[in-house]
Each structure stands twice: as C-alpha cells, then as structure tokens.
Design an enzyme around this catalytic site. Structure first.
Site, PDB file in Angstrom:
ATOM      1  N   ASP A 182       0.810  -1.229   0.000  1.00 26.47           N
ATOM      2  CA  ASP A 182       0.000   0.000   0.000  1.00 26.47           C
ATOM      3  C   ASP A 182       0.841   1.275   0.000  1.00 26.47           C
ATOM      4  O   ASP A 182       0.476   2.270   0.642  1.00 26.47           O
ATOM      5  CB  ASP A 182      -0.949   0.025   1.206  1.00 26.47           C
ATOM      6  CG  ASP A 182      -2.020  -1.057   1.139  1.00 26.47           C
ATOM      7  OD1 ASP A 182      -1.944  -1.903   0.233  1.00 26.47           O
ATOM      8  OD2 ASP A 182      -2.925  -1.044   1.978  1.00 26.47           O
ATOM      9  N   ASP A 203      -0.452  -4.483  -3.780  1.00 29.25           N
ATOM     10  CA  ASP A 203      -1.410  -3.383  -4.041  1.00 29.25           C
ATOM     11  C   ASP A 203      -0.756  -2.023  -3.829  1.00 29.25           C
ATOM     12  O   ASP A 203      -1.352  -1.118  -3.237  1.00 29.25           O
ATOM     13  CB  ASP A 203      -2.631  -3.513  -3.131  1.00 29.25           C
ATOM     14  CG  ASP A 203      -3.336  -4.854  -3.270  1.00 29.25           C
ATOM     15  OD1 ASP A 203      -3.309  -5.430  -4.366  1.00 29.25           O
ATOM     16  OD2 ASP A 203      -3.903  -5.334  -2.266  1.00 29.25           O
TER      17      ASP A 203
END
Length: 371
Positions: A182, A203
C-alpha cells in the site's frame, strides 16, 4: 595581454560555476518561502523551521500561489497532514532529501483512514526532487497467507502517500515514493506523477483518483521466501468516472530476487464503506487501470491480472474478476508483455487515443514547479 585577460576571465568563471554547483540550495537565489533547519534558524534569507509541520503553519490559509519549502539533504522523520492549499516540497537532492516515517495500519490517528508519511487533504499540493518513504519493516511482519489471498488478508499496510478527501490537482515530479504494501493511496481528485519512481509489492498503487503516471519507473519488491510477490495496481474507480490509474510510457521493473511470473499488473478493489443500511463493499467501485506503451520485465504473470475478494451487502464473500473491471493494455513490450487474451485485454488505437492528459484531468493543465 588580451589573451591573458581572457584566460583569467575563463578561470574566474569556472571557479564561480564550481562554487555555485557545490553551494547549498538555500544559498542560491530562488523562490523558497521556508527551509527545513535542524536548529530552526534561517538559511540565507529563507526562514528556517525544524519540521515541515512548522513550515506549513507559516503558509497562508488562502490560495496565494505555491508556498515552497526546501527540504535539504538528510533524513527528516515526520508524518505530515497537508490541510492548506498549494504546499510545495522541493528537495535539494532526489535521493538524499528524504522524508520518512515507519507507521503502519495500527498506528492510525483518530479519524484517519491511513498511516501515510504524507497525507494530503488540500488542493494544489506538489513535491519534487526528493524521496518520500515509509520504511516499516514489512519483511519481518508479513501477514499470514489465507486461502483467498496469497499475500495475506491484511495487517502490513504502511503508506508513504495518501491523497485524501480535499486533495485535487496534486503533482509529483521526479520523486521516489518507496514502501512495500500500500505504498501509494491515490483515493480522490486529479494527480500527476511525472518521472517518479514508485516501489512496493502488495497493491502498492491503489485508490479511486484520476491518476496519470507519466514515464515513471514502477519497481516490484521482493517478498522473501514467498512464491508470489504481489500486485501493482488496485483501483477502486467509481463506475461513473471515465479514468482511473493510467500508466503511459512507464517501465515496470523489479528488485533482484523477484522471480519471473510472480507479480500481477493489478486486481480490482471494492472498498468497504458505511451506508445507511450497513457496511459493505462499494457496489459502484469498478476499478480502472490501463497500461499504455509500457515496458514490462519478466516478473509480470502471463495472464496479467488477478481477481480480488470483497464483502457484499448481505454478508459472505465474493470475488470481482478482472473481466468485470476496466483493465486494459496498449502496445506493452518487453519480457512481461504477454499476448492478448479474454483476461488480458488490449485497447484499439482509437480507444488508446482517448487516454490523453487533457481528457484524464478534465481540463486542468498540470504544471510542475520549476526544480
């Protein structure tokens, strides 16, 4: 005699140029409004502040043009929340001017969704020629794998940057943005990343913003002793928004040790939200990620994209498949550029031509601060 005068003039000019090149940035004439200073004293004619938070406090609350803060060489450990418009951080050196924190999900402040080193909640933010990092030790704290996610369900999110509600017209120019899981959360507004380096593994570029990545280097990082290294993009673009995460002319590279076919281009994210009738995944989140004329190393999986789980209204767990999202490529090349397939869909030249900076930014002309 004339030649001797010319020779001396040349030597004097050379010495002056060398001195200017070695002088600190604050000593050169430039439009800086503040400079970070360990002792809080001014440098030259520029007011000095011990922290970026102190420098931002001196900025006007109203829209009065860029407020430029010089970040000298060194590591500056601080988490900042940008609530004033047109704050601009300019580093003295791209790799040596480092703004760093090591907070993770459990360290969130009250009312915050993120633990970002830089949390932006105002329009017109810019950063240039510096590094923004979250150096939380992901490798020592990797979440356990679960049957529906080979990278673990949660627990190691540690953002370097979040563009939160209030952010719009943000620009990052020649900035290294580093982390693991992230790294970069671009949730709202319009944002340009030009000639940046962005690193991570799970991600690590995600959110619902209109984000253009122009000639950036995207580095996938190793998950030690794991057979899968993660996902690049995780968009949660609103279905009514025509553009999401758009990568144009980028290079998708990898750290040493990242094996072939162990990173996906992305997966769609349906973010949990609170509605009048409960909390569940946003039904209007139909992520868009597009790679146009990007070079890809061999770490990219042949199928390109993976599915992602979410929690729909009514309970239980469901999955959004890549085919149900807006995932596309155009003229990918390099070892990781696989053939077209029902899952790895390609734009036509006419479709690709619609992904312009003007269209993505809906009329905003992004102009990075001079560095």
């Amino acid at each position: 005699m004339t030649s001797e005068i010319d020779r001396r003039a040349v030597l004097a000019g050379t010495v002056a140029l060398a001195a200017a090149a070695s002088a600190p940035a604050w000593a050169a004439p430039g439009p800086f409004d503040a400079v970070l200073s360990r002792d809080g004293k001014q440098r030259g004619q520029i007011p000095g502040y011990r922290t970026i938070a102190d420098a931002m406090a001196a900025a006007p609350q109203r829209d009065a043009g860029l407020f430029r803060i010089l970040v000298p060489r060194g590591e500056w450990r601080e988490r900042i929340v940008v609530t004033k418009p047109n704050i601009c951080l300019i580093g003295e050196d791209r790799s040596a001017s480092r703004l760093v924190s090591n907070s993770l999900r459990k360290d969130r402040r009250p009312g915050e969704a993120a633990t970002a080193t830089v949390l932006v909640r105002a329009p017109g933010f810019q950063a240039a020629r510096m590094t923004i990092a979250n150096d939380f030790d992901y490798n020592a704290n990797m979440p356990a794998e679960v049957d529906f996610d080979r990278t673990g369900a949660s627990g190691a999110q540690a953002q370097a940057i979040m563009l939160d509600i209030g952010s719009d017209r943000a620009i990052f120019h020649r900035v290294d943005i580093t982390g693991f899981q992230d790294t970069l959360w671009a949730e709202v507004g319009r944002v340009l990343f030009r000639a940046c380096l962005i690193s991570g593994n799970v991600d690590f570029i995600y959110g619902g913003a209109r984000a253009l990545f122009d000639r950036c280097t995207i580095v996938s990082r190793l998950r030690p002793n794991k057979d899968f290294n993660g996902f690049i993009a995780a968009p949660n673009t609103n279905v009514h928004q025509p553009f999401g995460l758009v990568f144009i002319g980028c290079r998708l590279t990898k750290e040493p040790g990242v094996a072939p076919h162990t990173v996906a281009l992305g997966r769609a994210w349906k973010r949990q939200r609170t509605f009048p009738d409960g909390q569940y995944a946003d039904p209007d989140a139909v992520g868009q990620a597009v790679y146009i004329r990007c070079w890809m190393d061999d770490h990219i999986v042949p199928e390109g994209w993976y599915r992602m789980h979410y929690y729909p209204k009514g309970g239980g767990m469901a999955f959004i498949e890549p085919e149900a999202a807006r995932f596309f490529e155009y003229r990918s090349f390099g070892p990781g550029a696989g053939p077209a397939s029902p899952r790895r869909r390609m734009l036509t030249p006419q479709q690709a031509a619609k992904f312009t900076e003007k269209a993505i930014f809906d009329g905003w002309h992004a102009r990075p601060a001079s560095t």
